[in-house]
Every structure is written in C-alpha cells, then in structure tokens.
Design an enzyme around this catalytic site. Structure first.
Site, mmCIF file in Angstrom:
data_model
loop_
_atom_site.group_PDB
_atom_site.id
_atom_site.type_symbol
_atom_site.label_atom_id
_atom_site.label_comp_id
_atom_site.label_asym_id
_atom_site.label_seq_id
_atom_site.Cartn_x
_atom_site.Cartn_y
_atom_site.Cartn_z
ATOM 1 N N CYS A 324 33.670 37.176 42.298
ATOM 2 C CA CYS A 324 33.293 38.154 43.392
ATOM 3 C C CYS A 324 34.283 39.457 43.345
ATOM 4 O O CYS A 324 34.306 39.978 44.370
ATOM 5 C CB CYS A 324 33.387 37.424 44.705
ATOM 6 S SG CYS A 324 32.350 35.881 44.773
ATOM 7 N N ASP A 325 34.594 39.815 42.133
ATOM 8 C CA ASP A 325 35.164 41.095 41.723
ATOM 9 C C ASP A 325 34.297 41.931 41.253
ATOM 10 O O ASP A 325 33.724 41.551 39.982
ATOM 11 C CB ASP A 325 36.614 40.736 41.132
ATOM 12 C CG ASP A 325 37.594 41.985 41.046
ATOM 13 O OD1 ASP A 325 36.828 43.130 40.640
ATOM 14 O OD2 ASP A 325 38.546 41.831 41.245
#
Ligand SMILES: *Cc1c(COP(=O)(O)O)cnc(C)c1O
Length: 376
Positions: A324-325
């Site tokens: 989720c980066d």
C-alpha cells in the site's frame, strides 16, 4: 530471454508460495570460472552483500573464491560456509571499533579504510593488520555509482598509508570501486593509474609492503540489454595494470557481487491484478505482482527481464508491487515493458537475472514475508 531448463523444471514441479528466488549454483560457478579465466593471476573476493545464501558461499569457497565482507555477521557467515578468515577482506570503510575488534578476534587480517580516524580505529583494535586505502573514482559509466559516499583523494591515501607504518599497521594496497553495473571497461584506467602513482611515490619514501591493487566489483549483468563480457573487462584491466605498473606487477584483487550471482537467479512471482490506466489517452495496463520494491526489487535503474508464457499479442504495462505504498512501482511507463494482453490474475511470471541485490533488500511491509530463496 531463455530460462535455463533446470530452473524452469523446478518452477513447474514445485508448488511453493510465490514470490521466491531460485539460484542456480552451476551458473554462479560458471561465472566464477569465467572470471578466473579472464583474470587468472588475480585473487577474487565475492562481495557477499549481493547474495549471502550459505549454499552459494559454500560452492564458491570450495572453488577457492575469497570473500569481501561489510559486517561481522557477513564475516561469520563466510566462515561458517567454509572460508578461511585470512581469505576474507573487511571491505567496508565504515566499521565500529567493536566490529573491528570482533573481526580481528575471528582472524581477519585485511581491512579497507578511507579516512584517518578509521585508520586509527584499525590500529587500536586490529593491531598489525594489513590496511588497504580506498581511493575515489568518478563513477562514470556506472548505472549505480558508489563514489558519492566512499573513497579519498590519492594524496590523502599516500599520507595515511605512510602514517599506517607509525601506527604499527602494514600498508598493503589501494582499492577502489568504479560503480555498480559498470558498463565501460575504460573506467578502470584512471584509478589503476592513480594506484600506480601512489605505489611509486610511497616506494620512494621507503614503503616496501605495498602489494595489492583491489579493482573492486562493478562487473555488469545483461538485464534487458547486452553488456560486454567478463573477458572484455579482464583484458582491459590486465592491460592497464601492465601499462601503469610495468614489470613491477602488483597482486590484483577483485570484489564482484552482482556479476557472480545476478544472472544465476530467477524469481517466480504471481500476478495479483491487471487493470487499465486511468490516464487519458494511455493504453497502458497496470500489472500488480506479489513482489515489488519492498519485496526486494529495490534497484530502480535495474531492468530485469520479465518472462511469461501466455500466447498472443503484447501491450505496454506499468509494473507495480502489491504493498500500500505509492512508491511501490517497479517499472513506470518510461521503461517500455510489454507483456501479453492475455495476462490475468493468478498467472505466474518470472523475473530473470534477479540473483543479486534482491533477498537482502526485501522488507516485510504490510506483512508480506521476506523474499525467500533456495539454491539448486
Ligand atoms: C557492493 C560492493 C561490491 C560489489 O559491487 P558489485 O557492483 O555488485 O560488483 C564490491 N566491493 C565493495 C566494497 C562493495 O561495497
């Protein structure tokens, strides 16, 4: 890009959870043998940070390869794999006093430094050690230059190698690193010439123990483009040594990392999602894999070949990881990757020539496990 039979058979046979890296020990051995052939009188030190898998180290140790280490843990790993402490070069110019003491206690004799305070630390904690001074290079021609952080000017090297004698150390040589994935053999000329100048001037000042010119690593791997073979680098470096040192040839060390392990490794990964780009006018698809930057594909300028076996036409893709980066994009559109239009979630892809600088760079961001690896 053809995946070696032993590797593709392994992937077909195994049902391990992806992603994982497979390293062909025979390929790594072939790389080592080609290096020995290219530079027969040099002593080769595998820079184990590229891939410290114990079985890889064992195979290389059996072949007579030496090792370049940057920490006490790396030194211990090499000794466990069968290396002799005297064949280990502590090549990191940045060492804590207690790390130097620990290496000394383990029997490591050769230490690289590039600053005066480091030399003093070595004198105190590894008395009598052989010291090699790392000089700066300009990093030109390298995909990943290393000189921003390491190396001192030639005049400092001279001054400090003289001082080493007063400190009870053995001034033993000069090292340098022309930068990783170095594509130009000519990049070795200037630092070899600098080393020869230092040797000559120090000999005039009575230093008789200088022996080693450590030409570092940097030898490239063919990712999506061809690169000159190791024989080309060997011929160039041997030539510079002869030109600048003449009859008084030094002992040459090398420190290959990427070259030894890179094209011996293949990562099997799975497609998590495929979705169209929302950019107006873009025909790119986003392909999300179960490995990305944080899973070990950290080297943003290194373009691993991606192999998949779906039939039919291909189209342009952006490759990204699953975390989720938003930085977890492996290859933006500018890299020009094309993959089969038929590619869908659950399909498997192989990232080729991923044997170096992958496992050691992986993290557990979002709870995804560290990149696992095995040797065949
Ligand atoms: C990383 C490193 C190497 C290996 O570099 P490659 O480009 O992988 O060959 C060699 N020597 C030192 C001191 C290093 O830090």
């Amino acid at each position: 890009m053809v995946i070696p039979r032993s590797v593709s058979d392994f992937f077909a046979r195994e049902s391990r959870e992806t992603p994982y890296l497979v390293v062909s020990l025979d390929k790594a051995e072939a790389n080592y043998r080609a290096l020995v052939e290219a530079m027969p009188v040099a002593l080769h030190h595998y820079a184990i940070k590229a891939n410290p898998h114990p079985e890889l180290l064992e195979r290389l140790a059996e072949l007579g390869c030496r090792f370049e280490c940057a920490s006490v843990t790396e030194i211990e790993t090499c000794i466990r794999a069968g290396a002799r402490a005297e064949d280990i070069l502590y090549g990191n110019p940045l060492k804590k006093a207690r790390e130097i003491a620990a290496a000394h206690a383990l029997g490591v004799r050769q230490y690289v430094f590039d600053a005066e305070l480091e030399l003093e630390k070595i004198a105190t904690h590894a008395p009598g050690a052989q010291v090699i001074c790392r000089i700066v290079t300009d990093g030109h021609g390298a995909v990943s230059p290393l000189s921003i952080k390491f190396g001192c000017p030639a005049d400092k090297a001279e001054q400090w190698l003289l001082r080493a004698v007063d400190l009870g150390l053995v001034p033993y040589g000069i090292s340098f690193h022309t930068g990783s994935q170095q594509l130009e053999p000519a990049s070795w000329e200037k630092p070899v010439a600098d080393a020869a100048g230092i040797f000559t001037r120090l000999k005039k000042r009575g230093i008789t123990t200088l022996r080693v010119v450590d030409v570092g690593g940097g030898f490239p791997v063919a990712y999506r483009s061809d690169v000159p073979g190791i024989d080309v680098f060997g011929t160039a470096i041997n030539g510079y040594i002869t030109n600048y040192f003449g009859a008084d040839a030094p002992l040459v060390y090398t420190e290959p990392g990427r070259y030894m392990a890179g094209d011996a490794g293949y990562i099997l990964a799975e497609v998590v999602m495929v979705s169209p780009s929302h950019e107006p006018g873009s025909d790119h698809r986003w392909v999300y894999l179960d490995i990305g930057r944080y899973g070990g594909l950290v080297e943003e300028k290194i373009d691993y070949p991606v192999v998949c076996d779906q039939a039919g036409g291909t189209g342009p893709v952006i490759l990204a990881g699953q975390t989720c980066d938003s930085n977890d994009v492996i290859y933006p559109a500018s890299f020009g990757y094309e993959l089969p239009m038929a590619l869908k979630p659950g399909d498997r892809v192989v990232l080729a020539h991923t044997g170096a600088y992958t496992t050691t760079y992986s993290t557990t961001l979002n709870g995804f496990p560290l990149l696992s690896s095995l040797c065949i």
